[in-house]
Design an enzyme around this catalytic site. Structure first.
Site, mmCIF file in Angstrom:
data_model
loop_
_atom_site.group_PDB
_atom_site.id
_atom_site.type_symbol
_atom_site.label_atom_id
_atom_site.label_comp_id
_atom_site.label_asym_id
_atom_site.label_seq_id
_atom_site.Cartn_x
_atom_site.Cartn_y
_atom_site.Cartn_z
ATOM 1 N N GLN A 1 -12.879 7.891 4.444
ATOM 2 C CA GLN A 1 -13.327 6.729 3.671
ATOM 3 C C GLN A 1 -14.721 6.264 4.069
ATOM 4 O O GLN A 1 -15.299 5.398 3.409
ATOM 5 C CB GLN A 1 -12.342 5.564 3.837
ATOM 6 C CG GLN A 1 -10.994 5.849 3.190
ATOM 7 C CD GLN A 1 -10.075 4.666 3.340
ATOM 8 O OE1 GLN A 1 -9.400 4.522 4.345
ATOM 9 N NE2 GLN A 1 -10.060 3.775 2.351
ATOM 10 N N GLY B 1 -5.812 -0.694 7.294
ATOM 11 C CA GLY B 1 -6.026 0.662 7.788
ATOM 12 C C GLY B 1 -7.310 1.224 7.213
ATOM 13 O O GLY B 1 -7.787 0.761 6.171
ATOM 14 N N HIS C 1 -0.022 6.351 4.079
ATOM 15 C CA HIS C 1 -1.217 6.166 3.241
ATOM 16 C C HIS C 1 -2.454 6.742 3.929
ATOM 17 O O HIS C 1 -3.232 7.485 3.328
ATOM 18 C CB HIS C 1 -1.396 4.660 2.949
ATOM 19 C CG HIS C 1 -2.604 4.307 2.146
ATOM 20 N ND1 HIS C 1 -2.535 3.734 0.895
ATOM 21 C CD2 HIS C 1 -3.935 4.448 2.409
ATOM 22 C CE1 HIS C 1 -3.767 3.543 0.422
ATOM 23 N NE2 HIS C 1 -4.635 3.959 1.335
ATOM 24 N N GLU C 2 -2.619 6.404 5.221
ATOM 25 C CA GLU C 2 -3.830 6.839 5.937
ATOM 26 C C GLU C 2 -3.809 8.344 6.220
ATOM 27 O O GLU C 2 -4.844 9.004 6.137
ATOM 28 C CB GLU C 2 -3.990 6.040 7.235
ATOM 29 C CG GLU C 2 -4.102 4.533 7.060
ATOM 30 C CD GLU C 2 -5.173 4.086 6.073
ATOM 31 O OE1 GLU C 2 -6.191 4.803 5.917
ATOM 32 O OE2 GLU C 2 -4.991 3.030 5.449
ATOM 33 N N CYS D 1 -6.102 -0.185 -1.339
ATOM 34 C CA CYS D 1 -6.898 0.768 -0.560
ATOM 35 C C CYS D 1 -8.340 0.279 -0.565
ATOM 36 O O CYS D 1 -8.851 -0.116 -1.619
ATOM 37 C CB CYS D 1 -6.808 2.154 -1.206
ATOM 38 S SG CYS D 1 -7.779 3.420 -0.364
ATOM 39 N N LEU D 2 -8.988 0.305 0.597
ATOM 40 C CA LEU D 2 -10.363 -0.194 0.668
ATOM 41 C C LEU D 2 -11.330 0.653 -0.163
ATOM 42 O O LEU D 2 -12.437 0.203 -0.453
ATOM 43 C CB LEU D 2 -10.837 -0.250 2.133
ATOM 44 C CG LEU D 2 -10.148 -1.307 3.003
ATOM 45 C CD1 LEU D 2 -10.638 -1.230 4.435
ATOM 46 C CD2 LEU D 2 -10.367 -2.710 2.443
ATOM 47 N N HIS E 1 -5.031 10.217 3.321
ATOM 48 C CA HIS E 1 -6.499 10.257 3.222
ATOM 49 C C HIS E 1 -7.071 11.477 3.952
ATOM 50 O O HIS E 1 -8.068 12.056 3.525
ATOM 51 C CB HIS E 1 -7.115 8.998 3.846
ATOM 52 C CG HIS E 1 -7.235 7.835 2.905
ATOM 53 N ND1 HIS E 1 -7.962 7.884 1.740
ATOM 54 C CD2 HIS E 1 -6.725 6.580 2.975
ATOM 55 C CE1 HIS E 1 -7.892 6.709 1.126
ATOM 56 N NE2 HIS E 1 -7.146 5.892 1.858
HETATM 57 CO CO CO Z 1 -6.708 3.955 1.502
#
Ligand code: CO
Length: 163
Positions: free
Chosen positions: A48, A43, A133-134, A91-92, A137
């Site tokens: 991000q 995701g 999670h997304e 997480c990226l 963000h």
């Molecule tokens: Co993340």
């Protein structure tokens, strides 16, 4: 467009709802999808890449060979959280950091896709986890905020390196 890493301030700004789903937005969506695949994520949310829009993309397997499974959520609203699940999460924006995070087992998500079509689904397990999670963000919340005591202690050094 590139992925920003913690503690980039963009990760803490609440994103704005998208008012018009047009070609500009679809271009952002396409770039988010490309970056997600490039970085082997499941995701990726617009904050991000330092864009303050309520948009995220996800793919249940992160597999660019199966693009028919990719999903786009614009202006998502979560409700009807039920049960709990605990699993390792990454997480990226925190490369290499994985810790156990507790989340609702199922959740209802209402949103729009990149064509303006309404989405209203109840998701469970991994899809539910990713969507929570997304969506976090988009409100400036990060998975480290949800670490329990053990995960906090275990990742203190890693987080200090990011900072
Ligand atoms: Co993340």
């Amino acid at each position: 467009m590139k992925i920003v890493h913690y503690p980039h301030p963009a990760l803490r700004f609440p994103a704005r709802p998208v008012t018009v789903i047009d070609n500009e937005i679809r271009k952002v969506v396409a770039q988010l999808l490309d970056l997600m695949y490039e970085n082997r994520g499941l995701g990726l949310a617009a904050p991000q890449v330092a864009l303050p829009y309520q948009i995220f993309v996800w793919h249940p397997e992160g597999d660019p060979e199966k693009r028919d499974l990719e999903r786009v959520f614009i202006n998502p609203v979560l409700s009807e959280r039920k049960g709990t699940q605990e699993a390792d999460e990454g997480c990226l924006s925190f490369p290499g950091l994985y810790q156990k995070v507790r989340r609702a087992k199922s959740v209802r998500v209402q949103a729009y896709d990149q064509h303006g079509k309404a989405i209203d689904e109840t998701l469970t397990d991994l899809p539910s986890r990713i969507v929570q999670h997304e969506t976090d963000h988009l409100h400036g919340r990060l998975f480290i905020d949800l670490f329990g005591t053990v995960a906090q202690v275990a990742s203190r050094k890693d987080i200090a390196v990011f900072e």
